[in-house]
Enzyme design. Structure first.
Site, PDB file in Angstrom:
ATOM      1  N   GLU A  39       0.841  -1.185   0.000  1.00 13.95           N
ATOM      2  CA  GLU A  39       0.000   0.000   0.000  1.00 13.95           C
ATOM      3  C   GLU A  39       0.887   1.250   0.000  1.00 13.95           C
ATOM      4  O   GLU A  39       1.756   1.399   0.857  1.00 13.95           O
ATOM      5  CB  GLU A  39      -0.873  -0.031   1.264  1.00 13.95           C
ATOM      6  CG  GLU A  39      -1.547   1.268   1.585  1.00 13.95           C
ATOM      7  CD  GLU A  39      -1.905   1.386   3.073  1.00 13.95           C
ATOM      8  OE1 GLU A  39      -1.558   0.487   3.856  1.00 13.95           O
ATOM      9  OE2 GLU A  39      -2.521   2.394   3.422  1.00 13.95           O
ATOM     10  N   ASP A  73      -0.367  -1.236   6.252  1.00 11.75           N
ATOM     11  CA  ASP A  73      -0.094  -0.741   7.599  1.00 11.75           C
ATOM     12  C   ASP A  73      -0.992  -1.422   8.615  1.00 11.75           C
ATOM     13  O   ASP A  73      -2.089  -1.865   8.296  1.00 11.75           O
ATOM     14  CB  ASP A  73      -0.344   0.775   7.661  1.00 11.75           C
ATOM     15  CG  ASP A  73       0.804   1.533   7.026  1.00 11.75           C
ATOM     16  OD1 ASP A  73       1.908   0.947   6.930  1.00 11.75           O
ATOM     17  OD2 ASP A  73       0.593   2.690   6.616  1.00 11.75           O
ATOM     18  N   ASP A  93      -3.011  -0.431  10.634  1.00 13.10           N
ATOM     19  CA  ASP A  93      -4.014   0.511  11.138  1.00 13.10           C
ATOM     20  C   ASP A  93      -5.332   0.307  10.386  1.00 13.10           C
ATOM     21  O   ASP A  93      -5.461  -0.619   9.594  1.00 13.10           O
ATOM     22  CB  ASP A  93      -3.515   1.959  10.984  1.00 13.10           C
ATOM     23  CG  ASP A  93      -3.287   2.325   9.518  1.00 13.10           C
ATOM     24  OD1 ASP A  93      -3.633   1.509   8.632  1.00 13.10           O
ATOM     25  OD2 ASP A  93      -2.769   3.416   9.258  1.00 13.10           O
ATOM     26  N   ASP A 116      -6.829   1.972   7.950  1.00 16.45           N
ATOM     27  CA  ASP A 116      -6.769   2.016   6.491  1.00 16.45           C
ATOM     28  C   ASP A 116      -6.126   0.761   5.928  1.00 16.45           C
ATOM     29  O   ASP A 116      -6.564   0.219   4.914  1.00 16.45           O
ATOM     30  CB  ASP A 116      -5.993   3.251   6.021  1.00 16.45           C
ATOM     31  CG  ASP A 116      -6.827   4.518   6.159  1.00 16.45           C
ATOM     32  OD1 ASP A 116      -8.063   4.391   6.296  1.00 16.45           O
ATOM     33  OD2 ASP A 116      -6.236   5.614   6.145  1.00 16.45           O
TER      34      ASP A 116
END
Ligand code: TSJ
Length: 640
Positions: A428, A505, A507, A509
């Site tokens: 990403e 990541d 997180d 997103d």
């Protein structure tokens, strides 16, 4: 040896059998991770469900005990405790013989399928202890095993008795062996959803679930008197309904068939198959029997009422199932399974039986419900129309874009052309992608950076999906085409990489991107997941640098908590907010280097889940979305 009743002529084979289970647990329960662990409970519960199917138990209690053990209880007849062959109580045969059942068992619908139904003896072999209480014939009989072997002496040829009772039933309490399983904490979400599913498939059964491991114990009663009709309602709760639920049952060739289906306003189908209460992830003959017959019927109707003219070609199977949610549940006396995960029903008579019952009952229903018939045919027409335009789009796309091996703009390919050793990382963001390109081993690791959020394929039609730049690049990089309801150009033998690794990541997103990618694979390249080619990289959340001792990477908050507790002395804590924050060495050590990285192999349930929650994730309501992602993003089972 403590007592002479424990061992006799048959115990040699018992020991050998149980030893085999302890040596190769994965062969019997699939894995020694959390999934395999949960299977222990399912296996025991399935026995109680069998007793229900045989007509004797209507309540099952499942308790996750505060001490980490599990208790399962039913109000059936109680496992027989009388003397069986060679002077062993029948109950001991059940818990010490592999694939027991059938011998003194007149229940014709034994749950046996794939990795499931392997027998209570497997659970016994993989438990530090297993305790049995059988209420029948006026007494509560007691038995107990440690690592699969009985530890109680018989009393005059009987199991020891704990007292008298007027009730009947079986109660099992067991503790999973922590020398076999990586973790021994049962996962409540998985167990609850499995129990709920069992309740839908057995409308006269009530299941009481209780989790006593938490401060305020959670208690749930699963009772679904509407059966698979209720199941369809649940599956379609978030969708715009196009028809009523159509339900029918019947039997043929000694096979019981039960079907419920409904159309929603969406461009996909969701057809689920169950045999003897077990979900068949890979489908099988019951599903094909239904589909083939349904396609025939709908084409006949379409011609009868003039939706298809003489010159028109037939609707395809996926045309007539466009928007369909269906549950097909059969009871088969002797099921056989095949496929990668042994979850594909293989009996030809199941196909004939489902086909026969569907043929009779769907026609009976639709003859009387013309509005429903018209709604279904109009879903099929829409699908056929789109299919025809898409077939053109697809040929154009594929002929225009047969890329040579590494002419994909952003793909940094590896040097090796040996698929078995090659890996592709889908990363990403361009900056993380850049670092990964520098950090990788370019011999066998390819990097494909993708930007932003790829299209949500659950919502989009195929031409949009294929026009999406990120998706085009992926299809072309993998080299094996793709499949969709409207034709199958997928060829896994052409896959250029053994491992497809999603790198996002840790997180919200990142979790979102992973979910979208899994949905894409699940819908267009499901074999990649079935055959175990898809992985998720698990980058660490923290690095700890103690004043004395070795640096360590920590992968979640629990690990950090544990580290704080066990580590004496001071340490510096570095928190990674994203892959972009790691330098190349760190990225190599934690995420790329096969020797040290942590990967999670994606299983088909993960992808199915991703698919069904994508809608929720894409929706506008923020609270449930956050909650879901936080809960699931880090709960993943880690295969180092
Ligand atoms: F409750 C439970 F889930 F823990 C559990 C229940 C676990 C196991 C391993 C078995 C059972 C179980 C078995 N419940 N009920 C039975 N029934 C029999 O084994 C049974 C009883 C009577 C007869 C008969 O022919 O009289 C036959 C069978 C198989």
């Amino acid at each position: 040896m403590a007592n002479k009743n424990k061992y006799n002529a048959s115990s040699i084979t018992v020991l050998e059998g149980l030893e085999a289970v302890r040596e190769r647990p994965g062969m019997y329960i699939g894995s020694t991770g959390t999934k395999g662990l949960n299977h222990l409970i399912y296996e025991i519960v399935d026995n109680a469900v069998d007793e229900h199917s045989a007509g004797f138990a209507n309540e099952i209690w499942v308790t996750l005990e505060a001490d980490g053990s599990a208790t399962v209880k039913d109000n059936g007849r109680g496992v027989p405790v009388d003397m069986h062959e060679l002077g062993v109580p029948a109950e001991r045969i059940v818990f010490t013989t592999l694939h027991a059942g059938g011998k003194f068992d007149n229940n014709s619908y034994k749950t046996s399928g794939g990795l499931h139904g392997v027998g209570s003896s497997v659970v016994n072999a993989l438990s530090t202890y297993l305790d049995v209480e059988v209420s029948r014939d006026g007494f509560i009989s007691h038995d107990r095993y440690e690592k699969g072997l009985p530890v109680l002496d018989l009393v005059d040829g009987y199991l020891p008795r704990l007292g008298k009772t007027k009730e009947t039933g079986t109660k099992i309490n067991f503790f999973p062996d922590d020398t076999i399983f990586e973790k021994i904490k049962f996962k409540s979400e998985d167990i609850k959803s499995r129990l709920h599913q069992t309740a839908y498939l057995n409308p006269k059964l009530t299941i009481y679930y209780e989790d006593k491991r938490i401060d305020s114990p959670e208690k749930i009663k699963y009772s679904e008197p509407e059966g698979i009709v209720g199941f369809i309602k649940e599956l379609n709760t978030k969708s715009e309904l196009v028809t009523d639920i159509i339900y029918f049952r019947g039997s043929s060739e000694n096979i019981e068939v039960e079907v419920a289906f409904q159309y929603v306003n969406e461009f996909h189908e969701n057809v689920l198959g169950f045999c003897n209460n077990i979900y068949n992830a890979e489908g099988g003959t019951h599903i094909t029997g239904f589909k083939t017959q349904f396609t025939t019927i709908m084409n006949q109707y379409a011609r009868e009422i003039g939706v298809l003219k003489e010159k028109d070609s037939n609707f395809t199977g996926s045309d007539v199932r466009n928007g369909m949610t269906a549950v097909i549940s059969i009871k088969h006396p002797n099921p056989r399974f095949e496929g990668q995960t042994k979850t594909k029903l293989d009996n030809p008579d199941a196909s004939r039986a489902v086909s026969k019952v569907t043929g009779d009952e769907v026609v009976r229903y639709l003859d009387r419900n013309l509005e429903t018939l018209k709604s279904i045919l109009s879903c099929a027409e829409k699908s056929a129309k789109i299919r025809k335009t898409e077939e053109k789009t697809k040929t154009n796309l594929l002929t225009k874009q047969k890329f040579s091996f590494d002419s994909n703009g952003k793909l940094a390919n590896c040097e090796s052309r040996k698929a078995s050793e090659c890996e592709i990382f889908i990363v990403e963001g361009d900056s993380a992608g850049g670092s990964a390109k520098t950090a990788r081993n370019r011999m066998f690791q390819a990097i494909l950076p993708i930007r932003g959020k790829i299209l949500n394929v659950e919502k989009a039609t195929i031409d949009k999906v294929l026009a999406n730049a990120e998706i085009k690049t992926m299809i072309n990089s993998f080299g094996c085409g793709f499949s969709e309801g409207y034709g199958n150009d997928f060829d896994i033998t052409k896959l250029r990489y053994d491992k497809i690794i999603i790198m996002a990541d840790a997180d919200v997103d990142g979790a979102h991107i992973s979910t979208l990618l899994l949905t894409f694979f699940y819908r267009f390249m499901p074999e990649l997941i079935f055959e175990g080619h898809v992985y998720i990289a698990m980058p660490p959340l923290y690095k700890v640098m103690p004043s004395k001792g070795e640096e360590e990477y920590l992968y979640d908050d629990k690990a950090l908590e544990k580290y704080r507790k066990s580590h004496k002395g001071s340490f510096t804590l570095q928190r990674y907010k994203g892959l972009g924050e790691m330098d190349e060495t760190q990225l190599w050590e934690t995420t790329l280097n096969p020797e040290t990285r942590v990967l999670k192999q994606v299983e088909i349930e993960d992808a199915r889940l991703a698919s069904s929650v994508t809608e929720m994730l894409m929706g506008s309501e923020v609270p449930p979305r956050r909650e879901f992602i936080y809960k699931n993003a880090r709960e993943a089972e880690i295969d180092a």
